[in-house]
Design an enzyme around this catalytic site. Structure first.
Site, PDB file in Angstrom:
ATOM      1  N   LYS A 292       0.898  -0.959   0.132  1.00  0.00           N
ATOM      2  CA  LYS A 292      -0.009  -0.066   0.091  1.00  0.00           C
ATOM      3  C   LYS A 292       0.736   1.264   0.016  1.00  0.00           C
ATOM      4  CE  LYS A 292      -3.615   2.337   2.961  1.00  0.00           C
ATOM      5  NZ  LYS A 292      -4.333   2.343   4.099  1.00  0.00           N
TER       6      LYS A 292
ATOM      7  N   ASP B 228     -14.753   3.159  -0.708  1.00  0.00           N
ATOM      8  CA  ASP B 228     -14.093   2.255   0.333  1.00  0.00           C
ATOM      9  C   ASP B 228     -15.155   1.296   0.829  1.00  0.00           C
ATOM     10  OD1 ASP B 228     -12.468   1.305   2.018  1.00  0.00           O
ATOM     11  OD2 ASP B 228     -12.157   3.184   3.195  1.00  0.00           O
TER      12      ASP B 228
ATOM     13  N   GLU C  16      -3.217   7.519   2.204  1.00  0.00           N
ATOM     14  CA  GLU C  16      -3.631   7.499   3.453  1.00  0.00           C
ATOM     15  C   GLU C  16      -2.455   7.814   4.203  1.00  0.00           C
ATOM     16  OE1 GLU C  16      -6.122   4.229   4.245  1.00  0.00           O
ATOM     17  OE2 GLU C  16      -8.201   5.236   3.718  1.00  0.00           O
TER      18      GLU C  16
ATOM     19  N   GLU D   7     -16.236  -3.742   8.283  1.00  0.00           N
ATOM     20  CA  GLU D   7     -15.885  -2.407   8.557  1.00  0.00           C
ATOM     21  C   GLU D   7     -16.773  -1.271   8.471  1.00  0.00           C
ATOM     22  OE1 GLU D   7     -12.620  -0.865   6.465  1.00  0.00           O
ATOM     23  OE2 GLU D   7     -12.771   0.975   7.158  1.00  0.00           O
TER      24      GLU D   7
END
Lengths: 834, 834
Positions: free
Chosen positions: B300, B383, B304, B411
């Protein structure tokens, strides 16, 4: 201010919880279907209590808790009779004041209750009343029971009165927290010499007892520790009494007769000594100051080594009276145990007979006991054996109070490991007519004091519940406490009524469950008798040891007097008047006549009362020896059937209890085979008479461990020999050993049964391989009452569905642990059907 | 030497154990009835394995274990084909050598299996074969599944091939044992910075994965700790790889792109720097020496806050390739996450659009990635929201490998506290035709590499199982892992097929259970969407916080870009080409055309793609605003129905799972009301348009705590206001507070609902009294993801069956604990039917 109980009720009703057995028959499982609709439509919203004190307050809390569970509704707790429908709890006096217009003046005996529907100005009042507050509580429990059983409660007029005033349990708990003959865990009362800090379990036990109408509980071992009466212990007793008091259960204590000397510092405990009498009076006064409602004392004297009056050449009446007089001013009772016998009797003297002892000791004293003294008499003349005649002492005391002592804890009934429903046995004794007077005089009437119009009498049950979540270490054993309480209230109930009530309350109403459990419970006593000691032999257990496993000769050649006199020619104790000990002569003539004669003596008591040759022919045409063989095979088959029947309840019984009961029944099925083989082998060897059906001594598919190839294992004799197949076992002294054989049978599917020894010390591990493949692994981790190789440790592992081929090596590996030698008895290889 | 697995099998089959959910769908519950008889009659006694190594050995162990559970029989494990019937496990090569006469030479793709019945000399051989050993294992699991599902297995000729080579799970586990977005307990892999000492759970997880055909698992958080690549950690990774290897699951690790600098001590991590390339190569070599079958890395980067190539002005292809080249010599794959976006976007610019990011970042690089690099693309452009269109990037990469990333852990789906069956949502994406080429190009074909004939492709699921006994903290959530694995193998399976398989394997075959669970699961995604964010709004959750509770405005006025742009006039993101962000233009023309036009844009995606006024009329004739109201009420009602339907399964589902699922569904039913009220209130307030059905803002029987009489409680504003009814709650700063009101309604039976706040800090206690009587008591002890008063802590206590009379005081008492202020939102009083 409302009691904590209502709060507990709320929580119990509000959250789902796993079934552990803790709530026993007071589960208040939600009723469903049409019944639920009907009950909810007719249930009032109010429960009124006219007296805001226990046990009425406990009754109200229980009603709210129970109805919340059963119906999903929380009733309003009120103190006055409302203008709407209500359940109204109050004594007759209270109702007479609060609702004189209802005219509920009819008197009721102590503790009896009356459920009565009253319609008044369009409201429906369900009145639960009694003479005394405790009776009101019993009525509340009765009403909850009716709803839980699906009985209508919208138009009631039902009175119920207890059969006898004394309905007690005894707990044989020691102050260190152990329990003599307790199989359900450590004491709920005591820990490290004092009352437990948390007495929640005691209060919950009180609730169980109250639900049955039990009104007294002695809280320490009859083999009493004198320290219990020390001043420092009185607050402990008071705390326990306070925990039970809301439930109308009064506390009693067991005392040591030598207390005036041991504890009081006197130089004597002679019951006729004035100082001794004063000591007992002062001690009773001290106790009653702290516990004004103390129920009394229990006294075991001159028995099994306990101090008693004999040392001073005084009588049991002298002993009982000196204590009873100390209690009398306070209304207390003195229970004097009739279980007095000489345990050093000369076994060589054929006239000696322990069964005679209670009668011999007490009947001459009839009339000499004070009115608050009670002789507590075991159901039979020996000691809670699987089959005994009713004690002749019941009929011999006409001017003395008595209670019958029944044993709820399964000392001689497989302890927590076997299921035996005892009320069926108790009923046989309670209903037995001793012909003590002109009319019918069943034991229950004698024990209750009805026959001879005694001021008191009744029932004492040795319960010995413990800290195990299900109280007894065996879910199905709860039925024995239930049955005891129900019979103490109403001994005219049938065994079937009791077991059906209990099953429905405990497991919840599925017809298949009800039928299966009832069948198991109702058959279980006869089954247990069949594999442990039929025809009046008594339980052929290790009576000088753990009272659990089989040991046929343990009864003989010692002073304990549980002799069955089996030798190579015959078996049985000759207790006739004509040629034997004369025990039969202790019975009233009608009974004595019937039993003296072989022609009329019932087969079930034959060997208790007569000595006969093995070839003696029973009423059913079988010889004694063949009956012994047959009954043991029948018994073992029956237990196997119980496990099988229980399995059909998978999914119908909540998971944990299903699993735990199945494990218990499967263990019991194996243990019944151990008993079967030991007893039948012993009698075959002793009598020299073969089993007509060829089973005894011939075990197809059985391979003795001692005959297998042994790697590390060593052969050892087992004592007594009948406790192991072939009299031998193999033990491992190394880190790991194995025993193996080469399979020579036909290819197919087989069940393998490994008989091994699971001692209390150590957790050995076993593995089984077939042709090198690990098939099974298990550990010897049961808590059985033995640390040696014997029938108590002999345990079975059953492995189903094993494919065997000729030439396969079958190998059992054992790893000893902590003194337990991973011992093996035998392997059985049994073909399976598809 | 046989593996430990066979032993475990023996134990599992031999003893009954409580159902905890641990075994998930691999319970191998005994089959019963006619099916049992048939299977036992036809089952061979032998299972032959031609290669005595894992995963074939694991397959044999599983077959023995499974068949022992299903049929009560233990098969013989042999190494050769016997002269009797047998199950034969072996690759095609092995079978060609051992049984050439069977002519089983037909080739099979990697991991595919073939179940084939062969009759030879009167024996029946059930051949389980494949090209590779892992395929043989998959065949064994398939065969067990067939038997457990009641399908015939005595005449088989069935081939099954996985849809794609990559069938992976990702675990976002941190080395300290926490799990990012994990809701099933702590990590099964890591503890205190190292692999756990006991990796039993890892091996058992491997078994679950293998049963589905999952063949890879990355074992640490994609937000990777650079220390994972330190030399000291390699033995830990190797131990984990060893635990998974028997099950054919290869391990991958997530890496930090700055590792060469942070860990390697270089002064750069520029992907074009030769030293950096060498470092990656040396590190890969080092890893592969310890773990020769390491599957690869997950990376990744530039996302973020993670380090990435942008700092050196390099491309994602540069970044991917430098790592991929280090892995290539070992056959390893580099998964480069497509989840790259700017989370500091200016929300004021109407042309900014996070949904564009993946496409904008990667489509220009198509063709520049090495052949062992794979772009891992989330199913949607944002997301893991409750409803998103398929990511346009799937269609945009023709010369680059890709996998679709699906999130199994919930999530944004209520975490462990809500039941949402995700495969139904995944299917909607997988089956969606992007029209990337001429013929049908559903997402599944693109992700699998079929459309553009890529060397690899497939599926990555973010699983995040944990140490909870049931792996997910929610029994019903296990179906998501099951469904992921099954779809990764065969995305053409329907949601219903998957849920029916799963339910039968997991709960065991009762038709009522099967039907009820299937209905709940299949409806659950739409239901969750209905109460959390319909019409493409995305989940209106606290996106800058815990991603759990409701917070409508959390999406707005920040740089995270999950904007829904709701204001007083309208709602939705204008992503059209004509007037909006142009996102729709990223799609192939067929799709873009349909979505650009309001007339053809599906309602479910409307607000994701268009901004419309609240009065805009949907295809079904409703206005947007009324649809928002209606769907939230429908959703909340549906969950209440799930709890109700589950209750009908009492006694049909094992007790513990029954109880735990019921508690979860009842909690979810309350939480759905919190969502319903918050979202509808917010839109009513913002739009100024009333609910045509009059529900929003009008709550009959609801009494706000802030409007009750308060003893000690203080009123506090809740932020955001819609998280509490009336925008306010009451909190207690004293040891105990209470809130009360006088009931003014008619006498009757009522349900009381208390809305309170259960924060993660502290365990407050509550009591409820009616007319002085304690009716209920509970504690706020759930582990919800918040320590403040908000919708995440808002929780409901329901008390049924309360009798109320006019004038009754209803009082709620609260006792704060540990910073949790025993807060209250409101009380609802709802009349009950009889």
């Amino acid at each position: 201010m409302l009691s904590k109980l209502i709060l507990a009720a709320a929580l119990a009703g509000a959250c789902l919880h796993a079934e552990t057995g803790y709530d026993a028959w007071l589960r208040y499982q939600s009723i469903e279907g049409a019944l639920r609709v009907h009950v909810r439509a007719t249930l009032p919203a109010v429960v009124t209590m006219l007296n805001d004190a226990d046990p009425e307050a406990a009754a109200r809390g229980e009603l709210i808790r129970g109805l919340r569970g059963l119906t999903g509704r929380t009733l309003r707790a009120e103190g006055r009779i409302p203008r709407e429908s209500a359940i109204v709890l109050g004594t007759l006096d209270e109702l007479g004041r609060a609702a004189p217009q209802w005219n509920l003046g009819a008197p009721l005996p102590e503790d009896g209750y009356w459920l009565k529907t009253v319609i008044d100005h369009g409201a429906r009042y369900t009145v639960v009343t009694a003479s005394n507050p405790r009776g009101v509580m019993y009525g509340a429990f009765a009403m909850l029971r009716k709803i839980a059983l699906g009985e209508p409660v919208d138009s009631l007029d039902e009175r119920s009165t207890p059969y006898a005033p004394i309905r007690w349990v005894n707990q044989w708990d020691n102050l260190d927290g152990s329990i003599e003959r307790g199989y359900g865990g450590r004491s709920i009362f005591w820990e490290n010499g004092h009352a437990r800090a948390d007495l929640t379990r005691v209060a919950d036990y009180g609730r169980l007892l109250a639900s049955l109408g039990v009104n007294g509980c002695s809280i320490n071992n009859v083999n009493a520790n004198p320290r219990l009466l020390a001043a420092e212990m009185i607050p402990d007793i008071a705390r326990i009494a306070a925990a039970l008091r809301p439930w109308g259960v009064r506390v009693a204590v067991a005392v040591d007769f030598a207390s005036p000397k041991i504890l009081g510092g006197l130089d004597t405990f002679d019951p006729l000594d004035a100082g001794v009498a004063a000591w007992w009076k002062q001690k009773a006064d001290e106790l009653y100051r702290a516990i004004p409602d103390l129920a009394g004392f229990v006294l075991k004297a001159d028995s099994e080594g306990r101090a008693g009056p004999s040392i001073y050449h005084r009588t049991h009446a002298d002993a009982a009276n000196v204590v009873a007089r100390a209690l009398a001013p306070h209304g207390g009772l003195l229970f004097y145990r009739g279980f007095v016998y000489d345990h050093h009797m000369d076994w060589r003297n054929p006239k000696n007979d322990r069964a005679r002892a209670a009668y011999d000791n007490f009947h001459g004293l009839d009339g000499q006991f004070d009115s608050n003294a009670v002789i507590q008499i075991k159901n039979g003349p020996i000691d809670f054996q699987v089959r005994e005649p009713a004690s002749p002492l019941f009929a011999a005391l006409e001017k003395t109070n008595q209670v019958i002592e029944l044993q709820i804890t399964q000392e001689y009934f497989g302890q927590a490991h076997h299921t035996v429903f005892l009320p069926r046995m108790w009923k046989a004794t309670l209903d037995f007519d001793l012909h003590a007077g002109g009319a019918s005089t069943p034991v229950k009437a004698l024990a209750a004091g009805k026959t001879f119009h005694r001021p008191t009498g009744g029932f004492a049950g040795v319960a010995n519940v413990g800290l195990d979540e299900n109280w007894f270490g065996n879910h199905l054993s709860q039925a024995n406490l239930y049955g005891f309480g129900r019979l103490a209230w109403d001994p005219d109930l049938t065994s079937r009524q009791i077991v059906e009530e209990w099953t429905r309350l405990t497991f919840g109403g599925d017809p298949k469950v009800d039928g299966t459990v009832a069948a198991i419970q109702l058959g279980s006593w006869r089954t247990y008798e069949n594999y442990t000691g039929p025809l009046g032999l008594q339980g052929l257990t290790d009576i000088t040891g753990n009272h659990y496993g089989v040991n046929v000769e343990a009864s003989e050649r010692n002073g304990w007097g549980q002799w069955h006199r089996a030798d190579e020619k015959g078996v049985g104790m000759d207790r006739t008047v004509a040629t034997g000990t004369g025990y039969i002569g202790q019975y009233p003539p009608t009974v004595a006549r019937a039993w003296e004669s072989l022609a009329t003596c019932p087969d079930d008591l034959l060997l208790f009362l007569h000595h006969v040759p093995y070839t003696y022919v029973l009423h059913d045409g079988k010889t004694v020896i063949q009956y012994l063989y047959d009954s043991h095979y029948e018994g073992a088959e029956a237990v196997a059937g119980y496990a099988h029947q229980w399995k059909t309840l998978a999914g119908l019984v909540d998971e944990r209890r299903y699993r735990e009961v199945l494990a218990q029944l499967e263990y019991q099925a194996g243990q019944a085979v151990v008993w079967r083989d030991a007893v039948t082998e012993w009698f075959r060897r002793t009598s020299g008479i073969a089993d007509a059906r060829g089973r005894v001594g011939s075990y197809p598919g059985r391979f003795e461990a001692e005959a297998m190839h042994l790697d590390g294992y060593q052969v050892r004799d087992v004592v007594p020999a009948e406790d192991a197949s072939g009299g031998k076992a193999v033990v491992c002294a190394a880190a790991e050993c194995s025993a193996w054989l080469q399979f020579a049978g036909a290819a197919g599917w087989y069940t393998l049964r490994v008989q091994y020894f699971d001692q209390r010390n150590g957790i050995s591990r076993y593995r089984l391989r077939v042709a090198g493949q690990w098939i099974d692994e298990w550990q010897a981790d049961l808590l059985l009452p033995t640390v040696t190789l014997d029938s108590s440790s002999s345990t079975r592992r059953v492995i189903h569905g094993v494919a065997l081929r000729p030439g396969d090596e079958i190998r059992i590996e054992g790893r000893p642990d902590g003194g337990e030698p991973a011992a093996l008895d035998y392997l059985e290889i049994v073909p399976e059907n598809q």
